[in-house]
Structure formats: C-alpha cells, structure tokens
Design a protein around this motif. Structure first.
Motif, mmCIF file in Angstrom:
data_model
loop_
_atom_site.group_PDB
_atom_site.id
_atom_site.type_symbol
_atom_site.label_atom_id
_atom_site.label_comp_id
_atom_site.label_asym_id
_atom_site.label_seq_id
_atom_site.Cartn_x
_atom_site.Cartn_y
_atom_site.Cartn_z
ATOM 1 N N ASN A 174 0.849 -1.191 0.000
ATOM 2 C CA ASN A 174 0.000 0.000 0.000
ATOM 3 C C ASN A 174 0.887 1.244 0.000
ATOM 4 N N ASP A 198 -2.168 -1.303 -3.686
ATOM 5 C CA ASP A 198 -3.081 -0.187 -3.418
ATOM 6 C C ASP A 198 -2.322 1.127 -3.595
ATOM 7 N N SER A 200 -4.042 4.057 -3.818
ATOM 8 C CA SER A 200 -5.082 5.044 -3.532
ATOM 9 C C SER A 200 -4.508 6.265 -2.816
ATOM 10 N N ALA A 226 -6.077 -1.243 -6.374
ATOM 11 C CA ALA A 226 -6.925 -0.162 -5.867
ATOM 12 C C ALA A 226 -6.356 1.180 -6.299
#
Length: 372
Positions: A174, A198, A200, A226
């Motif tokens: 992430n 991810d 994001s 994501a």
C-alpha cells in the motif's frame, strides 16, 4: 542487558526527563496494542520498554531528526537475535520522523530477527542514499508493507532499493500520498508473490503516472489493484495502462475518482480477461460509461449521479450490480453526495430498498437477452 526496543528503534542513549512529564507510551489492558508519541523536547525513550509485550506497536517520533543515533546502526545485532525473536510483535507502525537511510536499513536488519508480518511507515522523510544491497535479504519476512506520506532522497529508485532489504514473499503493498511513483523499472526486482497493490490517495498520479508505476512484468501474481482518489479520468486510459503493464487483476477499484466519458474515436482497449470485479462508486458518473468489460461478477455504480435506471444494453453481463445512492433511486442522493465533500465526513451510501428490485430486474432482462 541492552534495551531491546531501543535497539529496534536504534535510538541510544536513553534520555532522562522529570517525573512530571506525561508517559509518552500507553499499553492497553490486554497487552495487545502499545502506542508511543514522543513529542516532548526531551523524550523518555525508556517508556517504550512496556511495548515489548505487545502484538501491535505504534511509535511516532514527534517530527524530529534521528541523525544523532546513526552511531547505533553499526551495533552487532546477532547478540540479541534470540531476544528479538521472542517478541510478540506482528504489526509495527513508525512515523513522524526524519530518518537517515542508513538508520532505516539498520532497523530493517533488526526486524529481520523478529516475527513481524506487517510494517507501516507514515509521515517519514528518509534522507541520504541507501547503502549497497546485501547478497541476500536480511530484513523482515513481511506479508504487508504500507507507506503513507514517505519521501525519499533517491527519487524513483526507492522502491527497488527498499525491496532488496526485505525477504521474498510480500503479498500486500500500500502506497499513499507518495512523493514519487515513477519507479526505475529496470532496477525494480519482480514482486513474485504480490497479490494486492493499493495506490489510492495519490490524486496526482493519473493515467500517465499509472503507466510509470506499473512496471511491465513486475507484478505477475497481482489480483487486486486499488486506485481510489488517484486521478483516474477515463476507463479507456486505465485499461491501456493495465495492458501496457501486462497485469491481470481480478479486482479493480476506481472509486472516488472524477471519471469522464471516453473521447469519441478513442482507441478501443481489451480489458484483462481475469477482471471480475469493478468498483466505480463515488465517480461522479451521470451515465453508465462506455467501454466497460463485457462480463463481470461485480459492478459497483453506487453513489453516482445516474438520473435513470441503466438499460440492459448499457451494462455488461454482470451477476452483482450495485446502484445505491443514485438520484433515480433516492431524490436526496445528490445533496447527500455534496454534503460528503465537507471535511471530516465519512462517505457512506444509504442503501435504497429499491436497489435489489432494480438490480434484479436488470439481471432478468440481461438473462433474457442472452437467450434471444
């Protein structure tokens, strides 16, 4: 015996403070989670001793530079291997500090003796150049690595340099509020086991940045991607970026974007054949976008601006369609979405009782069309 948490943080020597200073660390009653926030001008680092028994540990350095502790980076850590292995730590968060790269690498070497599985860096400034990589990784065997608002002096080379200190097997990565996602692909090792990526909360990324971040053939096992609030604008450009990277995600999250219609005459794109779930919620859509994958298990169009129910010919073949929070189901949906833009408001869609009926009717119509 040398203080193990101090070794883990490489913050020696301990500093003394007055008895009136509040404890910077708190351990819950179950000895499960320990949180330290060293904001005092002269912090009592020894307070971190109580975190030795915890499973989840969060330590924040008060935004200070840790350069003065570089001398601890050369310590002989093998002497403490058995003690570090005995720690219960499984999840560790480190944040709010300026960390020399040499000190960060020393920390990873320490954690290599631990049973840590999830590591998070937040609000860190990593200064200086990373040292040459070891012959084999000596850092922790992580399953999850999360970074939020971490800056690196090495520019786009940072991910490859960091990965070389981690043992193989990372499954979840992430990266949010990144200062650089234009990775040096030639120097980036392959993430053989990574199944979830991810990116994001990188609003400046956009489709061009996505192409630079998704280095071709570096994520062969990727299943979930994501891209919430990541500056994505058109489905066709996202599709092209996935094709260029040769990734085959099963799940793609483009929610909280400002998607617009694909420009007329744009080159058509073939979506990854493995893609089965697409999240387009909170995307500002006024109509069902063209260029969707032909078949999906899950399609989320909730919390958009659809003023009428989608026609079957506008939709792909889909098993689970979500339409909650659109004006044609809830006349107050638009005002609700505007209210969600206020600071501190958590986006939540109110489920409409009509949604199941509408989705079911569309599914029946799509099924009938298949047999026509």
């Amino acid at each position: 015996m040398v203080c193990v948490p101090c070794l883990l943080l490489l913050l020696l020597p301990l500093l003394r403070v007055s008895a009136a200073t509040p404890e910077p660390c708190e351990l819950d009653e179950e000895d499960f989670r320990c949180v330290c926030n060293f904001t005092d001008p002269k912090p009592d680092w020894s307070s971190a001793m109580q975190c030795m028994v915890a499973v989840e540990v969060e330590i924040r350095g008060g935004g200070r530079s840790l350069e003065e502790f570089l001398k601890s980076a050369d310590a002989d850590l093998k002497r403490y291997a058995d003690t570090i292995k005995a720690l219960r730590w499984r999840r560790l968060t480190l944040g709010a500090a300026q960390v020399p790269a040499l000190l960060l690498v020393a920390l990873l070497r320490v954690l290599g003796y631990s049973r840590l599985k999830e590591l998070t860096f937040e609000d860190l400034e990593v200064t200086g150049q990373m040292p040459p990589p070891p012959l084999e990784a000596t850092g922790p065997a992580l399953s999850t690595l999360s970074l939020r608002n971490v800056s690196w002096a090495t520019g786009g080379a940072w991910l490859g340099e960091l990965q070389q200190w981690l043992q193989p097997g990372l499954r979840v990565l992430n990266i949010a509020q990144a200062h650089s996602l234009a990775f040096a692909c030639a120097q980036l090792p392959t993430f053989q086991a990574l199944t979830s990526l991810d990116l994001s909360d990188n609003p400046g990324l956009g489709e061009r940045g996505l192409i630079a971040a998704l280095c071709p053939h570096k994520f062969p096992a990727l299943q979930g991607l994501a891209l919430r609030n990541a500056g994505m604008e058109t489905l066709s450009s996202v599709c092209a970026a996935l094709a260029a990277a040769s990734v085959q995600p099963h799940r793609l999250d483009l929610s909280h974007s400002s998607l617009r219609a694909t420009a007329p005459g744009a080159t058509s794109c073939v979506w990854p054949s493995a893609l089965s779930s697409l999240n387009l919620s909170f995307a500002g859509l006024e109509q069902v976008p063209k260029g969707l994958p032909p078949k999906l298990s899950v399609l989320d169009l909730s919390c958009n601006r659809l003023s009428r129910a989608p026609r079957p010919d506008e939709l792909p073949e889909v098993n689970n369609l979500t339409l909650d929070g659109n004006p044609f189901l809830d006349t107050g949906a638009l005002k609700h979405q505007e209210d969600l833009k206020s600071p501190g408001v958590v986006p939540v869609c109110v489920r409409s009782p009509l949604t199941m009926a509408v989705s079911g009717a569309l599914a029946v119509l799509q099924g009938a069309g298949a047999f026509a």
